[in-house]
Structure formats: structure tokens, C-alpha cells
Motif scaffolding. Sequence first.
Motif, mmCIF file in Angstrom:
data_model
loop_
_atom_site.group_PDB
_atom_site.id
_atom_site.type_symbol
_atom_site.label_atom_id
_atom_site.label_comp_id
_atom_site.label_asym_id
_atom_site.label_seq_id
_atom_site.Cartn_x
_atom_site.Cartn_y
_atom_site.Cartn_z
ATOM 1 N N GLU A 44 0.829 -1.193 0.000
ATOM 2 C CA GLU A 44 0.000 0.000 0.000
ATOM 3 C C GLU A 44 0.876 1.261 0.000
ATOM 4 O OE1 GLU A 44 -3.904 -1.767 2.379
ATOM 5 O OE2 GLU A 44 -2.715 -0.138 3.254
ATOM 6 N N ARG A 45 0.284 2.331 -0.473
ATOM 7 C CA ARG A 45 0.977 3.608 -0.430
ATOM 8 C C ARG A 45 1.144 4.039 1.025
ATOM 9 N NH1 ARG A 45 -1.112 8.168 -4.481
ATOM 10 N NH2 ARG A 45 -0.585 6.427 -5.864
ATOM 11 N N GLU A 46 2.313 4.580 1.351
ATOM 12 C CA GLU A 46 2.572 4.993 2.723
ATOM 13 C C GLU A 46 3.155 6.403 2.766
ATOM 14 O OE1 GLU A 46 5.545 2.614 4.711
ATOM 15 O OE2 GLU A 46 6.801 2.499 2.922
ATOM 16 N N ILE A 47 2.929 7.051 3.890
ATOM 17 C CA ILE A 47 3.454 8.391 4.106
ATOM 18 C C ILE A 47 4.958 8.302 4.355
ATOM 19 C CG2 ILE A 47 3.449 10.393 5.648
ATOM 20 C CD1 ILE A 47 0.516 9.702 6.301
ATOM 21 N N ALA A 97 2.392 15.146 -3.188
ATOM 22 C CA ALA A 97 0.974 15.447 -3.181
ATOM 23 C C ALA A 97 0.723 16.769 -2.468
ATOM 24 C CB ALA A 97 0.205 14.321 -2.496
ATOM 25 N N ALA A 98 -0.397 17.388 -2.814
ATOM 26 C CA ALA A 98 -0.756 18.683 -2.244
ATOM 27 C C ALA A 98 -2.154 18.638 -1.658
ATOM 28 C CB ALA A 98 -0.680 19.765 -3.331
ATOM 29 N N LYS A 99 -2.313 19.329 -0.546
ATOM 30 C CA LYS A 99 -3.608 19.414 0.136
ATOM 31 C C LYS A 99 -3.833 20.840 0.592
ATOM 32 C CE LYS A 99 -7.293 18.035 2.444
ATOM 33 N NZ LYS A 99 -8.512 17.476 1.779
ATOM 34 N N TYR A 105 -0.970 18.041 7.144
ATOM 35 C CA TYR A 105 -2.155 17.205 6.946
ATOM 36 C C TYR A 105 -1.735 15.745 7.023
ATOM 37 C CZ TYR A 105 -6.758 15.931 5.239
ATOM 38 O OH TYR A 105 -8.021 15.422 5.133
ATOM 39 N N VAL A 106 -1.994 15.145 8.166
ATOM 40 C CA VAL A 106 -1.529 13.781 8.420
ATOM 41 C C VAL A 106 -2.595 12.798 7.947
ATOM 42 C CG1 VAL A 106 -0.596 12.172 10.112
ATOM 43 C CG2 VAL A 106 -0.216 14.639 10.385
ATOM 44 N N SER A 107 -2.517 12.482 6.678
ATOM 45 C CA SER A 107 -3.493 11.613 6.033
ATOM 46 C C SER A 107 -2.971 11.315 4.637
ATOM 47 C CB SER A 107 -4.848 12.322 5.944
ATOM 48 O OG SER A 107 -5.736 11.636 5.060
ATOM 49 N N ALA A 108 -3.544 10.306 3.997
ATOM 50 C CA ALA A 108 -3.213 10.055 2.596
ATOM 51 C C ALA A 108 -4.236 10.695 1.663
ATOM 52 C CB ALA A 108 -3.155 8.552 2.332
ATOM 53 N N GLN A 109 -5.208 11.399 2.225
ATOM 54 C CA GLN A 109 -6.285 11.981 1.419
ATOM 55 C C GLN A 109 -5.889 13.371 0.932
ATOM 56 O OE1 GLN A 109 -8.861 10.016 0.580
ATOM 57 N NE2 GLN A 109 -7.725 8.496 1.760
ATOM 58 N N TYR A 110 -4.953 13.405 0.013
ATOM 59 C CA TYR A 110 -4.516 14.661 -0.567
ATOM 60 C C TYR A 110 -5.277 14.947 -1.856
ATOM 61 C CZ TYR A 110 -0.787 15.752 2.684
ATOM 62 O OH TYR A 110 -0.089 16.135 3.804
ATOM 63 N N ASP A 111 -5.312 16.227 -2.218
ATOM 64 C CA ASP A 111 -6.145 16.645 -3.348
ATOM 65 C C ASP A 111 -5.472 16.404 -4.698
ATOM 66 O OD1 ASP A 111 -7.007 19.531 -1.373
ATOM 67 O OD2 ASP A 111 -8.096 17.631 -1.557
#
Length: 123
Positions: A44-47, A97-99, A105-111
Motif C-alpha cells: 500500500e501507499r505509505e506516508i 501530493a498537495a492538500k 495534513y496527516v493523512s493520505a487523502q490529498y487533493d
Amino acid sequence: QVQLVESGGGLVQAGDSLRLSCAASGRTFSSYAMGWFRQAPGKEREIVALIRWSGDSTYYPDSMKGRFTISRDNTKNTVYLQMNSLKPEDTAVYYCAAKLSSRVYVSAQYDYWGQGTQVTVSS
């Protein structure tokens, strides 16, 4: 709309260093939290590292602390990832990635996401 283009990946040997760059389009780059992520085959993709819009706050998962450093230059619309003492297990496609966020922003949900750059570390 933000477009992101990563560069700096390649084939290196264990113990080497690399610096990845991510160039962003748009005039509002400084409004975005930025992040580096990676995805290895079958995983999986990871930070990897995250940074606040101002550059004064960063986040690293425990597994990434010590060898990776994220930074940004808002005058150049660029975010960087310095990677030292690379290991074969660091082999992956690295994405920036950008958010739109005022904080880290501690998440994988970037815009917005770049296309990725391959990093391969040989033993």
C-alpha cells in the motif's frame, strides 16, 4: 488546480543519498500542505514525510525518522525530499501530493498528486 511534477529518482546503491524534487504549478502553492508518499510493488501507499504550507512544521512516521528530510521553497514552488543512507527496502515509486490546508495534513487523502518518480536501491 495544482499540477505536480517529481524528479530526481533513479538507481542508486545501498548507503547512497538522493534528493527528490517536486515542482508545482499555480500561484497558490504556499496555501498547500505538501507530502511525499511512496508505494512499493504489492504494498500500500505509505506516508514518507509531510510539511505545512509555511515549512515550519513537519511530520514523519516513526519508520521514516532519521534518514528522510522534507523541505520546501515557496519562492520556487518546490518541495524536496532528502533521502540518506538508502536501503533496498526504500525501493518504490515516490509521489508528491498537495492538500489545501493550513496545517500539516496527516493523512493520505490529498487533493493533487504527481505522476511519481522511481527510486531503486540495489544492495
